[in-house]
Structures are given as C-alpha cells and as structure tokens.
Design an enzyme around this catalytic site. Sequence first.
Site, short mmCIF file in Angstrom:
data_model
loop_
_atom_site.label_atom_id
_atom_site.label_comp_id
_atom_site.label_asym_id
_atom_site.label_seq_id
_atom_site.Cartn_x
_atom_site.Cartn_y
_atom_site.Cartn_z
N LYS A 135 20.96 -24.89 0.40
CA LYS A 135 20.95 -25.69 1.63
C LYS A 135 22.26 -26.45 1.83
CE LYS A 135 16.89 -24.44 3.02
NZ LYS A 135 16.81 -23.44 4.10
N ASP B 163 11.56 -9.35 8.58
CA ASP B 163 10.86 -9.88 7.40
C ASP B 163 10.49 -8.70 6.51
OD1 ASP B 163 8.82 -11.33 5.67
OD2 ASP B 163 9.24 -12.91 7.13
N TYR C 178 17.54 -24.22 -4.56
CA TYR C 178 17.25 -24.53 -3.15
C TYR C 178 18.27 -25.53 -2.61
CZ TYR C 178 14.24 -25.61 0.89
OH TYR C 178 13.73 -25.77 2.15
N ASP D 121 14.59 -6.10 4.33
CA ASP D 121 14.87 -6.75 3.05
C ASP D 121 16.24 -7.42 3.17
OD1 ASP D 121 15.47 -7.55 0.48
OD2 ASP D 121 15.18 -5.57 -0.44
#
Length: 294
Positions: free
Chosen positions: A192, A67, A188, A95
Amino acid sequence: MRDANSVCMSDDFELTEPELTPEDLLVLEDPRFTEESVALVTGAASGIGQATAVALAANGLTVVGADVDEDGLTETGDLIAEFDLPGPYHPIETDLTSDDDVDAVVEAAAEQGDLRYVANIAGMQHIDPIAEFPMDKYDLLTDIMLRAPFYTAKRAMAHIRETDDGVGAIANMSSVHGHYATQAKPAYITAKHGITGLTRAIAAEGEGSLRGFSVSVGYVLTPLMVNQIRDTAEERGISEQEVVEDVMLGQARTKEMMTPAEVANLFVFGFSSHASHLNGGDLLFDGGYTTTYE
C-alpha cells in the site's frame, strides 16, 4: 440516526457483508460516462471490486470485470442485470500474476470501446510478523497488489492516450495502511505504501488529462475483512468482537465499518469530471484513523 449503508456491531455480534442495492450507488451526470467509455475493474468478483463494477455500470459505462473467481464474476453480472443497469458488462477470468492474462484483459477492454478508466482493486491479506512472514505469501501479495497495478497501468496508459481527447484515470485501491503501519501486516503495508508512489508516478506522466489517484479507507466489511478479523483474533489471542471493537474501530472516530458501496462511490466520483483536480492525490475516507489520536 445512522446511515442505512453503515455497518455497526449488533449485540449478538454477527458479521455479514451488507447486501448491495441500487439505492446505494452514486450516479453522476458526466459527458464521458457513456457506453462508449470502458472501465476495467480488477477484483470484480466480490467486495469492493464487485460494488465498483456495479456502480460504474449504473453510471452507463461499459465495464470489464477481471478476477480469478469465475463464479464471482458471474454473480457481479447477475447483480447488474437484476438492477437493470445501463452499462454493458464483460467478465474476463484473469490471473493478475500472469503478464499474459493482464495483456489479454487490457486488450479485451480496449476492444469494447474507449478504455478510459482502470480501477486496480484486487487484493489479499496475510497476517504474520516480519520474522515469521512466509516469503511465498509476500511474493504473491505484492505481485497482486503492487506489480499487477503497475503492469496494468503500463498496458492501459497507451489506450487512454489514444482516445479522442486523452482523458481518463487510473485509480488504485490503497488503505489507511498506506499512511501508517501496524503489527503483523508487513507485506500489505509495503504494497500500500508502494501504491502511493505508483499513483504519483502515473500523475507525473499523465500530462494532466490522464490522472492517477488512490482511495484509502479504514475497515470495510467484505469477505476479505471477515477472514482478516478471524486471522487477527488468532494472531493476538483475543475474540473476534475485540478485534472489531478495540483493534479495528478503536482508533476511529466514526464507529462504523464502511460498506463496499460507499467505497465504490469514491471511485465513481474520482473518475468523473467533478474530480478533474484529483491527480496524484488520495481520497482518504477513514473515519479519523490517520488524523486523530488519543
């Protein structure tokens, strides 16, 4: 009677992320759930990623958490230590938009043992209609949520194949928005839907022993979700309570938000030998969003 893990709307409407406890975690008997097996978890500093890292440590796996949030990664380690879990934990500030960072974290995971499992969970959200969507936000979101999972899989697959039996799995965090589209979340939704293709491509090339699967859920009460509720309220000109009750839970048959632990347990099951036929498929736990309608 409601499950203790479920998150419901209280009368005073106060949204807080549920506290993770050891009792929330699914622990399975599995011959590969040992310290010698390594699981790489992205987005491990908070929310679903943090819960998944903790859940995998509860199952005895060596966990490498990736993270950009160094403090959050430390918090994840503190939870694992507080719960006295058997799996070792290695936080690595990463990153995911940097190929060099992804290279480094995958290699670091492989150095800890047999890299068998990857959970691509890191995500972000931005609310705007297509006509007004900032392209820098589109690029950042798809870099984190589609390109990075692709590149992480690219780098990890060779290590999984190099284990003694070539058995492992790459799991990708999807969503109900990987199954349908709503307004003002175009990047988004694009990411997805792309994750579905990546998951199937991993399965197609995995020769049966290296599996790919995705996890799709409805609305989970995480820090990302709290921010999304606020953004959606502003975008639609309604209250935060209306966003939750009418927009988010309105279509669902199960009128409760999921917790991060409940989602983490799906990753545990999906990685286990109990899910050996889950390959290219999706674990859809959405309370009826995508399969029922008024």
